[in-house]
Design an enzyme around this catalytic site. Structure first.
Site, PDB file in Angstrom:
ATOM      1  CB  VAL A 116     -12.828  13.604   4.756  1.00  0.00           C
ATOM      2  CG1 VAL A 116     -14.093  12.766   4.790  1.00  0.00           C
ATOM      3  CG2 VAL A 116     -12.408  13.973   6.182  1.00  0.00           C
ATOM      4  CB  SER A 117      -9.291  16.543   4.362  1.00  0.00           C
ATOM      5  OG  SER A 117      -8.506  17.700   4.190  1.00  0.00           O
ATOM      6  CG  ASN A 118      -4.364  15.668   5.169  1.00  0.00           C
ATOM      7  OD1 ASN A 118      -4.973  14.962   5.964  1.00  0.00           O
ATOM      8  ND2 ASN A 118      -3.594  16.686   5.552  1.00  0.00           N
TER       9      ASN A 118
END
Length: 716
Positions: free
Chosen positions: A313-315
């Site tokens: 998830v995210s970066n």
């Protein structure tokens, strides 16, 4: 615990030499010419591999022995806070990283929709969800000790070599190697897959410059000089530079993501691919057949017979996409990610339309939109409570008066319009929407400024420009600060030794780091360095350090040498959106305020369609009433409005696994219409399946996301 050394023992080296000679002889005689190619050899970039087995009872891979109940309770204690053991630090790291991205409330879905006790089929069990297996940790480095990318492979006891699978778990944010334990880590372990983690060069590397201490790979803190090349991160300062820095700015810290001077984001794809190679090495050491020398192993698990899902998830999700783009060896079978931090080169061929709004191009790059938000959000937070549910002391900038001063400063710099504070606040909020934030983000802008915006923007300013901690970029530094009743309120002070000792288990890798007590300091505050939020601009005005915010912004919009350094770093991290025809799913919340959909998921999907054309196998799932931080659902104003995006991350993983394993059809791109929980009286309603309807294979016409003639149309 087993330790695999960097180099073979003399006896093993002799056997490998003998084996190579035998292979050459076989080759000359028409024998097995593939023997050397199939020999399982540890990748050269990996250092010592430390292997630990967990029984799934006293300790385990997923919960560090805490189980579902204790993972949802109070933080585990340590026997001696001044000298925590590596096992205690690991337990703290798993506890804090798991909870950092999930809502750990029963009413929010923990224990029913997700959690250790919910099995791979979504069935709620009465167990604690502990998972037995082995954990393997090593550094990836180029020999300098300045990279020291932490790699980890977890192999559950349920791993089936006859049906092998690997899932990547690149850390989100700036977290350490356990950062994805609650997302792709949990999914992989529950499904019997090996999980390949990496901290991607960010991680919980904190260098206490005053006392010259650092953390080594297992989290234990030690003297920086004594740790040598074994530290997670040591700032690149000579002895004279360190002494001068400490004299000028005592009690400061360097952190890895900001100050490694490596710009690791450019290599996030590389590190993720290396984690997969590490997983193959570990698995073949465990399950590969013995070679004829009786010592080495022959590769049995290879990309041709193993399902590999790049995820996180995210970066960490952005790293998975980067890895898929860079995968020339066919290591990755498919991709399933949530809320990716991913940046594209400007390209005006793409247009994105939602309702009556059309944006042309690939959206803003991360540093651009974070520095813009850092300027405008404090003022926008003052929009009336009727449109901003977070206009409360708990979730907005601490003082309405200081935010008002920010509005005044923005007006003086020509960044907002209006003569009254209310008009200026409305102008700031309108500017954010015009820049690309969805209207659904309006009520979240204030809380994001309070908890994330400056921290992320400052970290990326440093990392993109490869600035040293000694540069004190834009006058900022990191330090513990005195409390309101201390002799020096808000001024830098010595950090708690006990807090530092446990920092590996409590740090998120980007200041402010609450449990460790490290904050963002404005060195240029009038009357001396102070906590940034309490600092004084010229004329002794508190305005959330408008000078610092303008300086950070100028590093993107300006033409200085420092600006050129930042822009160079940004140019190194843009992605191509070419996934090489791999099946892929991106899930993102429409109200994502940290990584807005207009700058990330939407343009990446659109450019993938342009770049790959008919070969594209990417679907984009946008979830209404969902945002970036499920952990924020515990804040007032969030739970009744927002649903957990994690629910859809799990579905995306299930769908991708079914596609790769059985050929099941992947869903078409769509908007998922969730139902906010709302209130009964003053209590937020508990979540139910009705609030989070499933992703549909074939969505209704009103929910479809379509692409044609370089135009991406998002269902309103």
């Amino acid at each position: 615990m087993t330790i695999l050394r960097n180099t073979p023992t003399p006896a093993t080296s002799l056997k490998l030499t003998t084996l190579a000679a035998a292979v050459l002889a076989l080759s000359a005689c028409g024998g097995d010419t593939n023997l050397v190619e199939n020999t399982n050899i540890k990748p050269s970039y990996l250092g010592v591999v430390v292997t630990t087995s967990y029984d799934g009872s006293a300790d385990d891979l997923l919960t560090a022995g805490l189980g579902k109940t204790n993972l949802g309770g109070a933080a585990p204690s340590v026997v001696d806070p001044a000298k925590p053991t590596s096992a205690e630090l690991r337990r703290l790291a798993i506890f804090n990283n798991y909870r950092a991205i999930l809502d750990i409330s029963q009413a929010g879905g923990y224990g029913t929709l997700y959690g250790p006790n919910v099995d791979a089929k979504g069935v709620i069990t009465t167990g604690e969800g502990k998972i037995a297996g082995t954990e393997h940790i090593a550094y990836s480095d180029d020999g300098t000790g300045k990279q020291n990318i932490t790699m980890m492979v977890q192999v559950p006891s349920t791993f089936n070599p006859a049906a092998p699978c690997i899932v990547t778990g690149t850390s989100s944010g700036s977290r350490g190697v356990y950062g994805a334990i609650g997302s792709s880590g949990e999914w992989g372990l529950k499904n019997g897959c090996a999980v390949a983690y990496t901290d991607k060069g960010t991680g919980s590397g904190i260098h206490d410059l005053q006392n010259n201490t650092v953390s080594v790979q297992n989290g234990v803190r030690t003297d920086a000089a004594a740790s040598g090349k074994n530290s997670i991160f040591t700032a690149d300062l000579t002895g004279a530079e360190l002494a001068a820095f400490n004299t000028a700015t005592p009690n400061r810290f360097a952190v890895k993501h900001a100050h490694s001077q490596q710009n690791p984001e450019k290599d996030w794809g590389k590190w993720t691919l290396q984690s997969i190679e590490f997983a193959y090495f570990v698995l073949n050491q465990q399950y590969g057949d013995l070679a004829r020398d009786g010592v080495t192993r022959v590769k049995k698990l290879v990309p041709a017979n193993t399902i590999v899902i790049a995820s996180s998830v995210s970066n960490g999700a952005g790293a998975a996409l980067a890895a898929a783009e860079q995968d020339t060896q066919g290591l990755i079978s498919g991709i399933a990610v949530s809320e990716p931090e991913v940046q594209l080169a400007p390209d005006n061929r793409l247009s994105i339309k939602r309702g009556g709004s059309t944006l042309v191009g690939t959206g803003k790059q991360l540093y651009d939109y974070f520095t813009l938000a850092n300027l405008l959000q404090p003022c926008a937070a003052l929009v009336s409570p009727s449109t901003n549910a977070f206009n409360t002391t708990a979730n907005t900038p601490a003082s309405t008066a200081i935010a008002t001063n920010r509005c005044t400063a923005l007006k003086a710099n020509g960044l907002v319009t209006g003569t009254t504070t209310a008009e200026q606040a409305a102008s700031a909020l309108a500017a954010l929407v015009a820049a690309g934030w969805e209207p659904e983000s309006n009520v979240l802008q204030a809380s994001h400024y309070s908890f994330a915006t400056l921290a992320v923007g400052l970290t990326y300013a440093n990392t993109y420009g490869r600035f040293s901690v000694k540069d004190n970029l834009c006058g900022y530094s990191f330090a513990a600060t005195g409390g309101p009743t201390s002799a020096t309120p808000n001024a830098p002070v010595a950090a708690s030794a006990n807090a530092l000792a446990t920092s590996f288990g409590t740090s998120n890798g980007v200041p402010p780091i609450g449990p460790v007590g490290i904050n963002i300091v404005n060195n240029l505050s009038a009357n001396g360095p102070l906590l940034d939020a309490a600092s004084l601009s010229s004329g002794n005005v508190q305005d959330y350090n408008i000078a610092g915010a303008l300086c950070l912004r100028d590093l993107f919009t300006g033409t200085s040498a420092n600006s050129a350094r930042v822009k160079q770093g940004i140019s190194e991290v843009v992605r191509s959106a070419n996934l090489r025809g791999k099946p892929a799913l991106i899930v993102q919340g429409r109200a994502d305020t940290l990584l807005p959909v207009a700058f990330t998921g939407r343009p990446y999907y659109g450019m993938n369609k342009i770049v790959e054309g008919s070969a594209s196998r990417l679907s984009y799932i946008e979830v209404a009433n969902a945002q970036h931080f499920d952990a924020f659902l515990a804040f007032p104003g969030y739970a009744e409005r927002m649903v957990p995006l994690h629910r859809y991350f799990i579905q995306a993983m299930d769908l991708m696994y079914a596609n790769l394993k059985t050929g099941a059809v992947l869903p078409a791109s769509q908007v998922v219409r969730t139902v906010p929980r709302g209130f009964t009286g003053t209590a937020v309603n508990p979540i139910s399946a009705a609030n989070v309807p499933p992703i549909k294979t074939a969505p209704a016409a009103a929910d479809q996301i379509s692409f044609a003639n370089n135009m991406l149309v998002i269902a309103d």
